[in-house]
Each structure stands twice: as structure tokens, then as C-alpha cells.
Write a protein that holds these residues in place. Structure first.
Motif, short mmCIF file in Angstrom:
data_model
loop_
_atom_site.label_atom_id
_atom_site.label_comp_id
_atom_site.label_asym_id
_atom_site.label_seq_id
_atom_site.Cartn_x
_atom_site.Cartn_y
_atom_site.Cartn_z
N ASP A 25 -82.20 91.71 43.99
CA ASP A 25 -83.42 92.32 44.51
C ASP A 25 -84.60 91.64 44.11
OD1 ASP A 25 -82.64 93.39 42.17
OD2 ASP A 25 -83.25 95.38 42.68
N ALA A 26 -84.35 90.73 42.75
CA ALA A 26 -85.70 90.15 42.59
C ALA A 26 -85.90 88.92 42.16
CB ALA A 26 -86.17 90.93 40.96
N ARG A 61 -80.20 81.17 46.44
CA ARG A 61 -81.52 81.48 46.88
C ARG A 61 -82.55 81.29 45.58
NH1 ARG A 61 -84.88 86.29 48.91
NH2 ARG A 61 -86.73 85.40 49.33
N ALA A 65 -86.70 83.05 39.59
CA ALA A 65 -88.10 83.22 39.90
C ALA A 65 -88.96 83.32 38.67
CB ALA A 65 -88.42 83.84 40.92
N GLY A 66 -88.60 83.34 37.28
CA GLY A 66 -89.56 83.52 36.40
C GLY A 66 -89.27 84.53 35.47
N ILE A 69 -92.63 89.45 36.26
CA ILE A 69 -94.33 89.79 36.25
C ILE A 69 -94.60 91.24 36.32
CG2 ILE A 69 -96.15 89.40 37.87
CD1 ILE A 69 -94.66 86.87 38.98
N LYS A 70 -93.71 91.95 37.05
CA LYS A 70 -94.05 93.27 37.12
C LYS A 70 -93.84 94.07 35.75
CE LYS A 70 -92.51 93.44 41.77
NZ LYS A 70 -91.34 93.38 42.78
N MET A 72 -94.34 92.61 33.02
CA MET A 72 -95.30 92.10 31.96
C MET A 72 -96.84 92.65 32.29
SD MET A 72 -94.45 87.97 31.29
CE MET A 72 -94.44 87.72 33.20
N LEU A 86 -90.34 88.38 24.71
CA LEU A 86 -89.71 87.44 25.10
C LEU A 86 -89.11 86.50 24.06
CD1 LEU A 86 -91.47 86.99 28.55
CD2 LEU A 86 -89.58 88.49 28.12
N GLU A 87 -89.53 86.81 22.93
CA GLU A 87 -88.91 85.86 21.80
C GLU A 87 -87.69 85.62 21.99
OE1 GLU A 87 -90.75 84.05 19.73
OE2 GLU A 87 -90.34 84.53 17.73
N GLU A 113 -87.84 77.12 32.81
CA GLU A 113 -87.86 76.94 31.37
C GLU A 113 -86.49 77.13 30.76
OE1 GLU A 113 -91.00 79.42 30.83
OE2 GLU A 113 -92.07 78.05 30.03
N GLU A 133 -97.40 79.71 36.36
CA GLU A 133 -97.94 80.55 35.55
C GLU A 133 -99.67 80.72 35.78
OE1 GLU A 133 -95.58 78.72 34.38
OE2 GLU A 133 -94.17 79.82 33.23
N ALA A 142 -92.34 79.24 27.30
CA ALA A 142 -90.77 79.00 26.69
C ALA A 142 -90.42 77.53 27.11
CB ALA A 142 -89.94 79.89 27.70
N ARG A 166 -94.81 72.24 42.87
CA ARG A 166 -93.35 72.39 42.41
C ARG A 166 -92.72 71.05 42.78
NH1 ARG A 166 -92.08 77.18 46.60
NH2 ARG A 166 -93.29 78.99 45.46
N1 CO8 Z 1 -90.98 88.91 38.60
C1 CO8 Z 1 -90.74 90.16 39.34
N2 CO8 Z 1 -90.33 90.23 40.56
C2 CO8 Z 1 -90.08 89.08 41.34
C3 CO8 Z 1 -90.42 87.79 40.74
C4 CO8 Z 1 -90.92 87.70 39.38
N3 CO8 Z 1 -90.89 86.59 38.60
N4 CO8 Z 1 -90.15 87.02 41.48
C5 CO8 Z 1 -89.82 87.53 42.61
N5 CO8 Z 1 -89.77 88.81 42.54
C6 CO8 Z 1 -89.39 89.82 43.13
C7 CO8 Z 1 -90.63 90.03 44.39
O1 CO8 Z 1 -91.63 90.79 43.93
C8 CO8 Z 1 -89.92 90.72 45.63
O2 CO8 Z 1 -89.74 91.94 45.35
P1 CO8 Z 1 -89.89 93.29 46.29
O3 CO8 Z 1 -88.96 92.93 47.39
O4 CO8 Z 1 -89.61 94.52 45.60
O5 CO8 Z 1 -91.33 93.08 46.73
C9 CO8 Z 1 -88.47 89.88 45.67
O6 CO8 Z 1 -88.29 89.52 44.14
C10 CO8 Z 1 -88.17 88.82 46.48
O7 CO8 Z 1 -89.48 88.02 46.40
P2 CO8 Z 1 -90.49 87.61 47.59
O8 CO8 Z 1 -90.40 88.73 48.70
O9 CO8 Z 1 -91.70 87.07 47.02
O10 CO8 Z 1 -89.69 86.21 48.01
P3 CO8 Z 1 -90.23 84.99 48.75
O11 CO8 Z 1 -89.33 84.13 49.22
O12 CO8 Z 1 -91.37 85.22 49.67
O13 CO8 Z 1 -91.09 84.08 47.69
C11 CO8 Z 1 -91.07 83.14 45.66
C12 CO8 Z 1 -90.31 83.62 46.70
C13 CO8 Z 1 -92.09 82.08 46.07
C14 CO8 Z 1 -90.55 82.75 44.32
C15 CO8 Z 1 -92.11 84.41 44.98
O14 CO8 Z 1 -91.26 85.26 44.59
C16 CO8 Z 1 -92.63 83.86 43.86
O15 CO8 Z 1 -93.87 83.37 43.74
N6 CO8 Z 1 -92.43 84.76 42.64
C17 CO8 Z 1 -92.89 84.47 41.33
C18 CO8 Z 1 -93.00 83.21 40.72
C19 CO8 Z 1 -93.70 83.07 39.71
O16 CO8 Z 1 -94.98 83.06 39.44
N7 CO8 Z 1 -92.96 82.80 38.39
C20 CO8 Z 1 -93.63 82.69 37.12
C21 CO8 Z 1 -93.31 84.34 36.31
S1 CO8 Z 1 -94.34 83.83 34.89
C22 CO8 Z 1 -93.42 83.46 33.80
O17 CO8 Z 1 -92.32 83.10 34.04
C23 CO8 Z 1 -93.67 83.06 32.40
C24 CO8 Z 1 -92.44 82.95 31.63
C25 CO8 Z 1 -92.95 83.04 29.98
C26 CO8 Z 1 -91.79 83.01 29.12
C27 CO8 Z 1 -92.11 83.39 27.81
C28 CO8 Z 1 -91.12 83.43 26.83
C29 CO8 Z 1 -91.41 83.83 25.25
#
Ligand code: CO8
Length: 259
Positions: A25-26, A61, A65-66, A69-70, A72, A86-87, A113, A133, A142, A166
Motif C-alpha cells: 500500500d506504500a 511496481r 519508493a524511498g 515521507i509521512k 519523517m 535511519l542510522e 540507495e 529528495e 544513505a 530519473r
Molecule cells: N513514503 C511514504 N509513502 C509513499 C512513498 C514514500 N516514499 N512513496 C509512495 N508512497 C505512498 C503514497 O503516498 C500512496 O499512498 P496513499 O495511496 O495512501 O496516498 C501510495 O504509496 C501509492 O503511491 P502514489 O499514489 O503516489 O503512486 P504513483 O504511481 O502515482 O506515484 C511515485 C509513484 C512516483 C513513486 C510517487 O509515489 C512518489 O513520488 N513517491 C515518493 C518518491 C520519493 O520522493 N522518494 C524519496 C523519499 S526521501 C528519501 O528516500 C530519503 C532517504 C534518506 C535515507 C537516510 C538514511 C539515513
């Protein structure tokens, strides 16, 4: 096997274990609880003498996806610093046995990462890699500015980190981020095949080879060559080294005992 909330694990024959991220779901967003489970599962496999190589994958799929975010979003600096948010991720790169990532779909942010913390990446046709990011007002945390730069070079890594653009699977292959691209539905099987090939060899030798290749990212060439030579010589302390060379001479398959 063990029951996980955010993973599906499978211990196969032939020394291979498979971990699937399972948060459909996420898009397999890498929450703290998910990463906690992942590190535990990988550690268990690292400590399991019957496991010689691991395959890490997600869904068709999304690999991941990272970071979540919710989770953090509302944290402040004091919290993330004091708790070393996230250490635990870095523990993935402490695993001594090889991890083959089978990446389909999104490998964004922490997902990219995480894939780069693995040792070999096999990509499905639909894989996309990115460090978005900056679009969230933050930077990779990371390895996205470090491992990615070492792999694809400065210009492309800069572009990815500064614009969030990308890489598709084919460009990722061209730039050396992944070993090869396969049809999406074959990614996991291909990862398992690679892991099975590794798993026919001697565990201490597998660990030494992975360790040496990783040291190449840390050490100067002279230091790295010394490190390699020392571990090469150390394989002569193993009965598996004698077995491997004896089997070659006798024109038979080696029978490794991991000793
Ligand atoms: N976090 C939380 N929820 C997420 C994330 C995420 N990264 N990605 C997707 N979801 C959730 C969506 O909120 C959605 O949930 P809901 O149905 O409840 O609204 C569900 O997954 C499906 O996603 P979408 O509806 O957005 O699906 P799409 O096909 O429209 O889009 C994408 C897919 C393009 C992948 C889009 O979901 C997206 O842009 N996601 C975020 C990508 C992103 O920005 N990732 C980077 C996050 S920051 C990070 O990773 C920092 C790492 C630092 C590590 C540090 C270690 C020390």
C-alpha cells in the motif's frame, strides 16, 4: 520461517535466501519498522551457515519508493539527530554475504540507495532509479551523493541529485549502475540464478571476494592491492582452496566444505 509484517522471506535449496519487501500500500516505502525487519532478516541470513547468498527484491511496481515521507514529515532536527534517524540502514552494508538486488519499478531516494548497498543489481525493464529528495526540500542521506557518484560519475550524479531526474533501466545499465536488464517478470529468477552461482562456492572465499571488491571503494590502489594480496594469501589457510585446485587438476567438481 519467521513471520514478518513488511517482508516475505524464503530459504531455498542451494544456499540462497530471498527477501521481498512487502508494503504494497506504500510502494515499499522504507519505514523504520520495515528497515528494522530488513536488517534483522539479513543478519539472520548472514549468520545462517546454510545461506551463502541473498536476493533482495520488492514488487513488480516498486523495489522501494524511498524512505517513508509521512513518517519523517513532522520530525525536527533534535529528534532526528538524537535518535540517529535511519542510522540502521547502514547495517545493510555490513552484511558479509553477497546480496543480489532484483530491482523492478521504482527505486527512488532511499530505494535507490538501498539497491546500491547491495552487491549486484539486476534490473527489470521497468526499473527507474532516482534521487528525488531535492523535490522534498532535503538531500539523499544513505549514499545517494556518494555511492551513486562513484558509480555513474559526477555529472550524471549531480544532475540526478540536483534535478531529481530519473534513470531508466537501460541508461542505468549503460552507466554501470546495474549488471544487466532483463524482462520485468524475470528479474527475481535472474537474481536467484546469480545467487545460486555464487552459492556453489566456499563461504569464506565468497566473503573475502566481496570484502575485497568493497575495499576498492575505500582504499587507495596501493592499499587496496595490499589488502587483496593479504586475503588472497589467507585463502591458503583454507582446505577449500586446496580442494578447489585439486579438483581442477583431477578434472572433477570441487566439494567445498566452507572450511
Ligand atoms: N513514503 C511514504 N509513502 C509513499 C512513498 C514514500 N516514499 N512513496 C509512495 N508512497 C505512498 C503514497 O503516498 C500512496 O499512498 P496513499 O495511496 O495512501 O496516498 C501510495 O504509496 C501509492 O503511491 P502514489 O499514489 O503516489 O503512486 P504513483 O504511481 O502515482 O506515484 C511515485 C509513484 C512516483 C513513486 C510517487 O509515489 C512518489 O513520488 N513517491 C515518493 C518518491 C520519493 O520522493 N522518494 C524519496 C523519499 S526521501 C528519501 O528516500 C530519503 C532517504 C534518506 C535515507 C537516510 C538514511 C539515513
Amino acid at each position: 520461517g519467521q513471520i514478518w509484517e513488511f517482508l516475505r522471506t524464503e530459504k531455498r535449496e542451494n544456499g540462497v535466501a530471498v527477501v521481498r519487501l512487502h508494503r504494497p500500500d506504500a510502494l515499499n516505502a522504507l519505514s523504520g519498522p520495515l528497515m528494522g525487519e530488513l536488517v534483522s532478516a539479513l543478519r539472520n541470513m548472514d549468520n545462517d551457515p546454510e545461506v551463502k547468498a541473498v536476493v533482495l527484491t520488492g514488487s513488480e511496481r516498486a523495489f522501494a519508493a524511498g524512505a517513508d515521507i509521512k513518517e519523517m514529515k513532522d520530525k525536527n532536527y533534535a529528534e532526528v539527530y538524537k535518535t540517529a534517524m535511519l542510522e540502521a540502514w547502514s547495517e545493510v552494508s555490513d552484511i558479509r554475504k553477497p546480496i543480489v538486488a532484483g530491482v523492478n519499478g521504482f527505486a527512488l531516494g532511499g530505494g535507490c540507495e538501498l539497491a546500491m548497498m547491495c552487491d549486484i543489481i539486476i534490473a527489470g525493464e521497468n526499473a527507474v532509479f532516482g534521487q528525488p529528495e531535492i523535490q522534498l526540500g532535503t538531500i539523499p542521506g544513505a549514499g545517494g551523493t556518494q555511492r551513486l557518484t562513484r558509480v555513474v560519475g559526477k555529472s550524471l550524479a549531480m544532475e540526478m541529485c540536483l534535478t531529481g531526474s530519473r534513470l531508466d533501466a537501460h541508461l542505468a545499465e549503460k552507466r554501470g549502475l546495474v549488471s544487466r536488464v532483463v524482462p520485468t517478470e524475470q528479474t527475481v529468477d535472474e537474481g536467484i540464478k546469480v545467487a545460486e552461482k555464487i552459492a556453489q562456492f566456499s563461504t569464506p572465499v565468497i566473503i573475502a571476494a566481496k570484502d575485497c571488491v568493497n575495499q576498492s571503494q575505500e582504499l587507495s590502489l596501493q592499499q587496496g592491492l595490499k589488502y587483496e594480496k593479504a586475503l588472497f594469501w589467507s585463502t591458503f589457510a583454507l582446505s577449500d582452496r586446496l580442494e578447489g585446485m585439486t579438483a581442477f587438476k583431477d578434472k572433477r567438481k570441487p566439494n567445498f566444505t566452507d572450511e
